[in-house]
Design a protein around this motif. Structure first.
Motif, PDB file in Angstrom:
ATOM      1  N   THR A 155      -3.033   4.853   3.267  1.00 18.79           N
ATOM      2  CA  THR A 155      -1.715   5.494   3.233  1.00 18.79           C
ATOM      3  C   THR A 155      -0.670   4.416   3.451  1.00 18.79           C
ATOM      4  O   THR A 155      -0.785   3.607   4.377  1.00 18.79           O
ATOM      5  N   VAL A 156       0.310   4.389   2.556  1.00 17.32           N
ATOM      6  CA  VAL A 156       1.313   3.328   2.614  1.00 17.32           C
ATOM      7  C   VAL A 156       2.615   3.842   3.207  1.00 17.32           C
ATOM      8  O   VAL A 156       2.866   5.053   3.278  1.00 17.32           O
ATOM      9  N   VAL A 157       3.437   2.896   3.605  1.00 13.82           N
ATOM     10  CA  VAL A 157       4.815   3.190   3.975  1.00 13.82           C
ATOM     11  C   VAL A 157       5.492   3.820   2.753  1.00 13.82           C
ATOM     12  O   VAL A 157       5.271   3.359   1.630  1.00 13.82           O
ATOM     13  N   PRO A 158       6.278   4.898   2.944  1.00 12.11           N
ATOM     14  CA  PRO A 158       6.879   5.590   1.794  1.00 12.11           C
ATOM     15  C   PRO A 158       7.556   4.631   0.810  1.00 12.11           C
ATOM     16  O   PRO A 158       8.291   3.727   1.204  1.00 12.11           O
ATOM     17  N   GLY A 159       7.232   4.825  -0.459  1.00 12.39           N
ATOM     18  CA  GLY A 159       7.852   4.026  -1.515  1.00 12.39           C
ATOM     19  C   GLY A 159       7.119   2.736  -1.851  1.00 12.39           C
ATOM     20  O   GLY A 159       7.507   2.012  -2.766  1.00 12.39           O
ATOM     21  N   LYS A 160       6.053   2.443  -1.117  1.00 15.41           N
ATOM     22  CA  LYS A 160       5.384   1.146  -1.292  1.00 15.41           C
ATOM     23  C   LYS A 160       4.050   1.251  -2.027  1.00 15.41           C
ATOM     24  O   LYS A 160       3.288   0.287  -2.050  1.00 15.41           O
ATOM     25  N   ARG A 161       3.745   2.411  -2.628  1.00 14.60           N
ATOM     26  CA  ARG A 161       2.426   2.554  -3.243  1.00 14.60           C
ATOM     27  C   ARG A 161       2.210   1.601  -4.415  1.00 14.60           C
ATOM     28  O   ARG A 161       1.166   0.955  -4.503  1.00 14.60           O
ATOM     29  N   ASP A 162       3.174   1.512  -5.317  1.00 21.26           N
ATOM     30  CA  ASP A 162       2.972   0.636  -6.479  1.00 21.26           C
ATOM     31  C   ASP A 162       2.829  -0.822  -6.053  1.00 21.26           C
ATOM     32  O   ASP A 162       2.016  -1.567  -6.610  1.00 21.26           O
ATOM     33  N   GLU A 163       3.607  -1.219  -5.062  1.00 16.25           N
ATOM     34  CA  GLU A 163       3.499  -2.592  -4.582  1.00 16.25           C
ATOM     35  C   GLU A 163       2.116  -2.846  -3.994  1.00 16.25           C
ATOM     36  O   GLU A 163       1.486  -3.885  -4.251  1.00 16.25           O
ATOM     37  N   MET A 164       1.617  -1.885  -3.236  1.00 17.86           N
ATOM     38  CA  MET A 164       0.282  -2.037  -2.637  1.00 17.86           C
ATOM     39  C   MET A 164      -0.794  -2.074  -3.717  1.00 17.86           C
ATOM     40  O   MET A 164      -1.752  -2.860  -3.636  1.00 17.86           O
ATOM     41  N   ILE A 165      -0.657  -1.248  -4.736  1.00 17.04           N
ATOM     42  CA  ILE A 165      -1.635  -1.254  -5.836  1.00 17.04           C
ATOM     43  C   ILE A 165      -1.635  -2.613  -6.532  1.00 17.04           C
ATOM     44  O   ILE A 165      -2.690  -3.146  -6.894  1.00 17.04           O
ATOM     45  N   GLY A 166      -0.454  -3.200  -6.671  1.00 21.27           N
ATOM     46  CA  GLY A 166      -0.372  -4.533  -7.268  1.00 21.27           C
ATOM     47  C   GLY A 166      -1.121  -5.574  -6.457  1.00 21.27           C
ATOM     48  O   GLY A 166      -1.820  -6.437  -7.009  1.00 21.27           O
ATOM     49  N   ILE A 167      -1.001  -5.493  -5.148  1.00 22.57           N
ATOM     50  CA  ILE A 167      -1.715  -6.441  -4.282  1.00 22.57           C
ATOM     51  C   ILE A 167      -3.219  -6.228  -4.394  1.00 22.57           C
ATOM     52  O   ILE A 167      -3.996  -7.192  -4.464  1.00 22.57           O
ATOM     53  N   LEU A 168      -3.649  -4.965  -4.435  1.00 26.78           N
ATOM     54  CA  LEU A 168      -5.085  -4.680  -4.568  1.00 26.78           C
ATOM     55  C   LEU A 168      -5.625  -5.239  -5.884  1.00 26.78           C
ATOM     56  O   LEU A 168      -6.719  -5.801  -5.938  1.00 26.78           O
TER      57      LEU A 168
END
Lengths: 112, 112
Positions: free
Chosen positions: B19-32
């Motif tokens: 679960t990410v900080v709101p609004g940060k999902r796409d950024e986290m997916i990029g890092i993954l």
């Protein structure tokens, strides 16, 4: 971030936890194998034993679309498996419905 | 039922919910994506958006062994990703540790 081709293709994912009647896990896994042996447009279908609960099975699925998943439910192999599985399953939980965006080991969207 | 060759090979699986900080999902997916681009002996690594929770990501992994998974944590791409991911993640749950037994879309054990 721009959507990549896989995301644009509208993949559909499921994470399912099946709890079986004690002692019936291997039998249930056998039924899942048979039913899933030939599912068109299924990009990934992994059946796994839970390491901590000897009666739990995890099924993780990736389809090229929701429609392909739904169509699979009408396949004879899937329809035949359902009544056989019924007596083995004590709980069926849809843990997550997802939109897969990227996968190592998945065929690229261009392959479809 | 006899173990099939994949089961005999001792595959290792993980189902993780981030679960990410709101609004940060796409950024986290990029890092993954970056961190998982080249992981030896990883048979499947699927990153998916939860369809019901816009801040949740599911990662489902299949490795040829526990050792291959553990070794991946020392890869430079993985080590570099960790501090970048840290500020984006509000919760990291290991939902299940598994022994995958069969998978459509997985390479056969004979390929290793």
């Amino acid at each position: 971030m721009l959507a990549d081709p896989q995301e644009a293709s509208g993949m559909y994912g499921l994470i399912v936890k099946i709890t079986v009647v004690p002692g019936k896990r291997d039998e249930m896994i056998g039924i899942l194998k048979e039913s899933a042996a030939a599912m068109p447009r299924c990009l990934s279908y992994v059946v796994a034993k839970d390491s901590a609960d000897e009666n739990a099975i995890w099924v993780t699925e990736v389809w090229d679309s929701l429609g392909s998943h739904d169509a699979s439910l009408a396949l004879p192999a899937v329809k035949n498996a359902m009544p056989r599985a019924k007596g083995l399953v004590s709980n069926f939980e849809r843990i997550a419905v997802t939109t897969p965006v990227w996968g190592a080991g998945l065929p690229s969207a261009a392959a479809h």
